[in-house]
Motif scaffolding. Sequence first.
Motif, PDB file in Angstrom:
ATOM      1  N   SER A   1      31.543  32.531  31.069  1.00 40.60           N
ATOM      2  CA  SER A   1      32.923  32.346  30.612  1.00 40.60           C
ATOM      3  C   SER A   1      32.994  32.006  29.133  1.00 40.60           C
ATOM      4  CB  SER A   1      33.608  31.248  31.432  1.00 40.60           C
ATOM      5  OG  SER A   1      33.012  29.986  31.189  1.00 40.60           O
ATOM      6  N   THR A   2      31.928  31.415  28.599  1.00 42.66           N
ATOM      7  CA  THR A   2      31.935  31.086  27.170  1.00 42.66           C
ATOM      8  C   THR A   2      31.811  32.351  26.330  1.00 42.66           C
ATOM      9  OG1 THR A   2      30.805  29.039  27.782  1.00 42.66           O
ATOM     10  CG2 THR A   2      30.972  29.536  25.444  1.00 42.66           C
TER      11      THR A   2
ATOM     12  N   GLY B   1      35.012  34.007  26.433  1.00 47.73           N
ATOM     13  CA  GLY B   1      35.972  33.327  25.570  1.00 47.73           C
ATOM     14  C   GLY B   1      35.889  33.802  24.119  1.00 47.73           C
TER      15      GLY B   1
ATOM     16  N   VAL C   1      37.874  36.925  23.901  1.00 44.43           N
ATOM     17  CA  VAL C   1      39.307  36.599  23.885  1.00 44.43           C
ATOM     18  C   VAL C   1      39.720  36.112  22.500  1.00 44.43           C
ATOM     19  CG1 VAL C   1      41.095  35.091  24.835  1.00 44.43           C
ATOM     20  CG2 VAL C   1      39.373  36.079  26.358  1.00 44.43           C
TER      21      VAL C   1
END
Lengths: 105, 139
Positions: free
Chosen positions: A49-50, A53, A56
């Motif tokens: 998820s990092t 991120g 994003v």
Amino acid sequence: MSEPILIRVDHARLDAAVAPAFKDEISARVTAGERRVLLDLSAVQFMDSTGLGVLVSLLKRMGGDGKIAVVGAGPAVLKLLQLTRLDTLFTICGSEDEARDALQG
Amino acid sequence: MPFRADPQIRVPATLLAVRDLSGFLQKRCADAGIDDSIALELDLALVEAANNIVQHGLGPDEGEIGLSVDFAGTQVTMTLSDNGPPAPEGLFATPAQAPDHFAESGRGMMIMSQCVDSIEYRREGDVNVLVLKKRLLPR
């Protein structure tokens, strides 16, 4: 319309351990005002998820009309995008040609 | 070392060492003949849990994370232990919510809950124990 910026990610694991360095790398490549990026993730075998991120953050930096097309997404990347429902945020393409077409739209 | 559990592997509590936990899990899954898609979900849950321990529990280089991976029947159990401060009360009690699409962080808990069937947290003395269980049969 100019060619999109092509970024080939060479990290086999796009995880929290490399996320800060990766963010610096792509920040240096994508200058302010750039609106289209073609992201080749063929070499990425795992993303957490990092790492996601950072992608994003790149999209946000490109502004409201920014667009990122992803090619070479393997099972691990696709799984994470689907789990987080961010497969709707990025344009997932099967080839660079398809991605360039998508970015033209 | 204050660990009460006896983990199969211990690594320093660093983000880089989380990769060693992941590698250990992958080998255990390969040895057990676990399907690639199941192994990937286990890996995602493990990495998010271990990242959380490093980033929100133990500070850099402040301790160790232990991991055991056990297969029994149609279930796999991953047990993480660390000697960091207790997790915030209720952290694992409420369903994880999906953050805004443009949030750059905050997806770890949601990913964990989607990749395993149960998440149990308990404090044993001065050790945090996080147990992640997943059925090996298709849901």
